[in-house]
Design an enzyme around this catalytic site. Structure first.
Site, PDB file in Angstrom:
ATOM      1  N   ASP A 223       0.834  -1.199   0.000  1.00 47.20           N
ATOM      2  CA  ASP A 223       0.000   0.000   0.000  1.00 47.20           C
ATOM      3  C   ASP A 223       0.877   1.260   0.000  1.00 47.20           C
ATOM      4  O   ASP A 223       1.857   1.327   0.754  1.00 47.20           O
ATOM      5  CB  ASP A 223      -0.861  -0.031   1.272  1.00 47.20           C
ATOM      6  N   GLU A 278      14.234 -15.718   0.474  1.00 47.00           N
ATOM      7  CA  GLU A 278      14.571 -16.834   1.365  1.00 47.00           C
ATOM      8  C   GLU A 278      13.528 -17.940   1.258  1.00 47.00           C
ATOM      9  O   GLU A 278      13.710 -19.042   1.742  1.00 47.00           O
ATOM     10  CB  GLU A 278      14.602 -16.367   2.828  1.00 47.00           C
TER      11      GLU A 278
HETATM   12  C1  GLC Z   1      -4.103   3.031  -0.599  1.00 46.73           C
HETATM   13  C2  GLC Z   1      -5.368   2.227  -0.505  1.00 46.73           C
HETATM   14  C3  GLC Z   1      -6.483   3.134  -0.092  1.00 46.73           C
HETATM   15  C4  GLC Z   1      -6.141   3.756   1.252  1.00 46.73           C
HETATM   16  C5  GLC Z   1      -4.802   4.469   1.197  1.00 46.73           C
HETATM   17  C6  GLC Z   1      -4.290   4.819   2.551  1.00 46.73           C
HETATM   18  O1  GLC Z   1      -4.133   3.932  -1.626  1.00 46.73           O
HETATM   19  O2  GLC Z   1      -5.613   1.589  -1.726  1.00 46.73           O
HETATM   20  O3  GLC Z   1      -7.697   2.444  -0.008  1.00 46.73           O
HETATM   21  O4  GLC Z   1      -7.135   4.663   1.607  1.00 46.73           O
HETATM   22  O5  GLC Z   1      -3.820   3.659   0.613  1.00 46.73           O
HETATM   23  O6  GLC Z   1      -3.854   3.678   3.221  1.00 46.73           O
END
Ligand code: GLC
Length: 583
Positions: A223, A278
């Protein structure tokens, strides 16, 4: 035996142990809270996923990617994580997770989980400790705390906006009750950013990656992979300076933005890669990095995460020239980086493609206009998130056209070399749910941008499994986001076994894809018609999409799939067909 026949004879076991399984995988994104609710509390859960493994197997995908299922107050749909090495008790237990993982693996399906390293939630034990500890303490050093400007520190350290709107800094009250320091949160205020210069943070994420890898997780979706590394040395630039540079000739393509897409972040990924390797097969990773295309390859390199999303098709109109350019450019870029390309039309952050393509061309109606993203986001052509958030006026939506084009686009996407990322519900032809009352909305981007954004709830409405029942078979009670009446027509049970239904189209296409797919080559075939795209893959697999308004002739061969009925053997408007020619 031809290569494609050899491919068809690969067993699940071969695929499961193949270190390259991800290169051309069809990955299905599950938003766990909205997939299937086994205990009837209105929230989807882990047992709900386990119960639907047969459905996933029949769909024919290679892997699932689970959006966060960790303990969370859901300030940002689970992307505000309280504890990275556990399951939210509202969704189940670690034992439930193990059971689900075993069932998926048994069915020959890999598991990718979401890792949220840029920020924790404000309920994470480390953030609570930071609030309870004094200025300058080790606990504060895990996050980004600063004294404010002004005589009494009453002004934030900079005037930057957060992605969800409103200031990026929030002021805390010190343990002694006095107004205190400020902490940075690129997203919601419940999502404080970690300090990635602190070795403790780095160690802890290695521990988390190992924890899930040891539990059998096959890969990770990272993310906000272009966040994390920051240069917040004083004096901090003002918003206007960032904005001017973002829109200047080179934007931030040199990695000089204070918190987006900095080069140092790749040191972290190099460490992660060592850990991934790993394992056997090595764990995989895909970066969510909304960066300028010239910088994407860094995230996708084999020494780094290995693969990165490109959101180019997702941001394009349904348009032949634009699709062709995006596909060509991304295949070249993928080759250069050593990764395979990624393709995606829908996910939990954007308006579903069946809606986008049903709106008047120009697409701007479906594109968010969140100025905050633009300002903090960085480079020209890279507006930080690029989310397509704004609500589309329902009266301008042509539902039939949107679905027709979505099906055509998907059949095209599934024929491309590289990984196809599909989002739950698109296989049912779901469009965006626009009729959610304000009082029932959940997305922070809605609350932080009153009157500007309606947020992302419309693509997160729980799935309809049956045409009847309190939540269309999602669970035994009402769903956590309201489902519209028209969901009945899109229910799995309504489409199962029905020739020409969107579900059957996806099943058939995914089945054929795994048989037809060979190496990652694509060749364009000149059509002499600017509205018609035609490409072939080795082994005689041809894909033709008609973006224009008149039916066109198909090449010689066997039509094995089509996104809609042919007209007198011709390919009608907004339709894709796969034709196989024997060698
Ligand atoms: C990413 C996720 C989104 C979230 C953001 C903050 O873009 O896809 O849904 O709100 O990160 O974590």
């Amino acid at each position: 035996m031809s290569t494609s026949a050899a491919q068809a004879h690969r067993t699940d076991a071969d695929r499961m142990s193949d270190p390259n399984w991800w290169r051309q995988a069809a990955v299905y994104q599950i938003y766990p809270r909205s997939f299937h609710d086994a205990n009837g509390d209105g929230l989807g859960d882990i047992k709900g996923i386990t119960a639907k493994v047969p459905y996933l197997k029949e769909l024919g995908i290679d892997a699932v990617w689970l959006s966060p299922f960790y303990p969370s107050a859901l300030a940002d749909g689970g992307y505000d994580v309280d504890d990275y090495r556990n399951v939210d008790p509202k969704l189940g237990t670690l034992e439930d997770f193990d059971e689900m993982a075993a069932a998926l693996h048994e069915a020959g399906i890999k598991i990718v989980v979401d890792i949220v390293p840029n920020h924790s939630s404000d309920r994470h034990e480390w953030f609570k400790e930071a609030l309870a500890s004094p200025r300058g303490s080790a606990a504060r050093e895990r996050y980004i705390f600063r004294d404010g400007r002004g005589e009494n520190g009453e002004l934030p350290p900079s005037d930057w906006d957060s992605v969800f709107g409103g200031p990026i800094w929030d002021r805390i009250t010190e343990p002694d009750g006095t107004p205190g320091q400020w902490y940075l949160h690129i997203f919601a205020k419940e999502q404080p950013d970690f300090n990635w210069e602190n070795p403790e943070i780095r160690e802890d994420f290695l521990k988390t990656l190992r924890f899930w890898s040891d539990r059998g997780v096959d890969g990770f979706r990272i993310d906000v992979a272009h966040g994390m590394a920051k240069d917040l040395s004083e004096p901090l630039p003002m918003k206007a300076d960032l904005e001017a540079k973002a829109h200047g000739t080179d934007g931030f393509t040199d990695g000089s933005h204070p918190f987006w897409d900095r080069d140092e972040v790749h040191e972290v990924y190099a460490e992660w890669r060592k850990l991934f390797n790993e394992y056997n097969p090595p764990r995989t990773a895909v970066a969510e990095a909304w960066v300028h295309e010239s910088r994407r390859a860094r995230y996708a390199s084999p020494e780094g995460l290995g693969q990165a999303f490109n959101f180019d098709l997702l941001q394009s109109d349904f348009d032949a020239a634009s699709f062709k350019k995006i596909i060509t450019d991304n295949l070249v870029a993928a080759k250069e980086s050593g990764a395979s390309s990624t393709w995606v039309f829908s996910n939990h952050d954007v308006v579903r493609h069946a809606t986008r393509y049903g709106l008047p061309k120009g697409g701007s109606k479906a594109q968010g206009t969140n100025a905050a993203q633009d300002v903090t986001g960085g480079t020209k052509g890279q507006d930080g998130k690029g989310w397509l958030l704004a609500g589309a006026p329902a009266e301008e939506l042509d539902v039939e056209l949107g679905l027709r084009r979505a099906r055509a686009a998907t059949l095209l996407l599934l024929a491309l070399p590289g990984s196809a990322y599909l989002y739950q519900g698109e296989e049912l032809g779901l469009r965006e749910v626009s009729e959610i009352p304000d009082a029932e909305r959940q997305d922070p981007s809605f609350f932080r941008n009153p009157g500007v954004e309606i947020g992302r709830d419309g693509c997160r409405v729980p799935l309809p499994w049956t045409a009847e029942g309190p939540s269309f078979g999602f669970g035994a009670g009402a769903a956590h986001l309201p489902q519209p009446d028209w969901f009945a027509d899109y229910a799995v049970a309504r489409q199962d076994g029905v020739e020409g239904s969107t579900l059957e189209l996806y099943r058939e296409a995914l089945r054929l894809r795994s048989e037809l797919q060979t190496d990652e080559e694509l060749e364009w075939v000149e059509t002499g018609n600017q509205d018609v795209l035609h490409f072939s893959r080795p082994g005689g697999w041809h894909t033709v999409t008609n973006f224009g308004s008149n039916p066109v002739e198909l090449p010689e061969g066997n039509v094995v799939a089509a996104s809609g009925p042919l007209e007198d053997g011709k390919l009608p408007s907004d339709t894709t067909a796969w034709v196989v020619r024997s060698a």
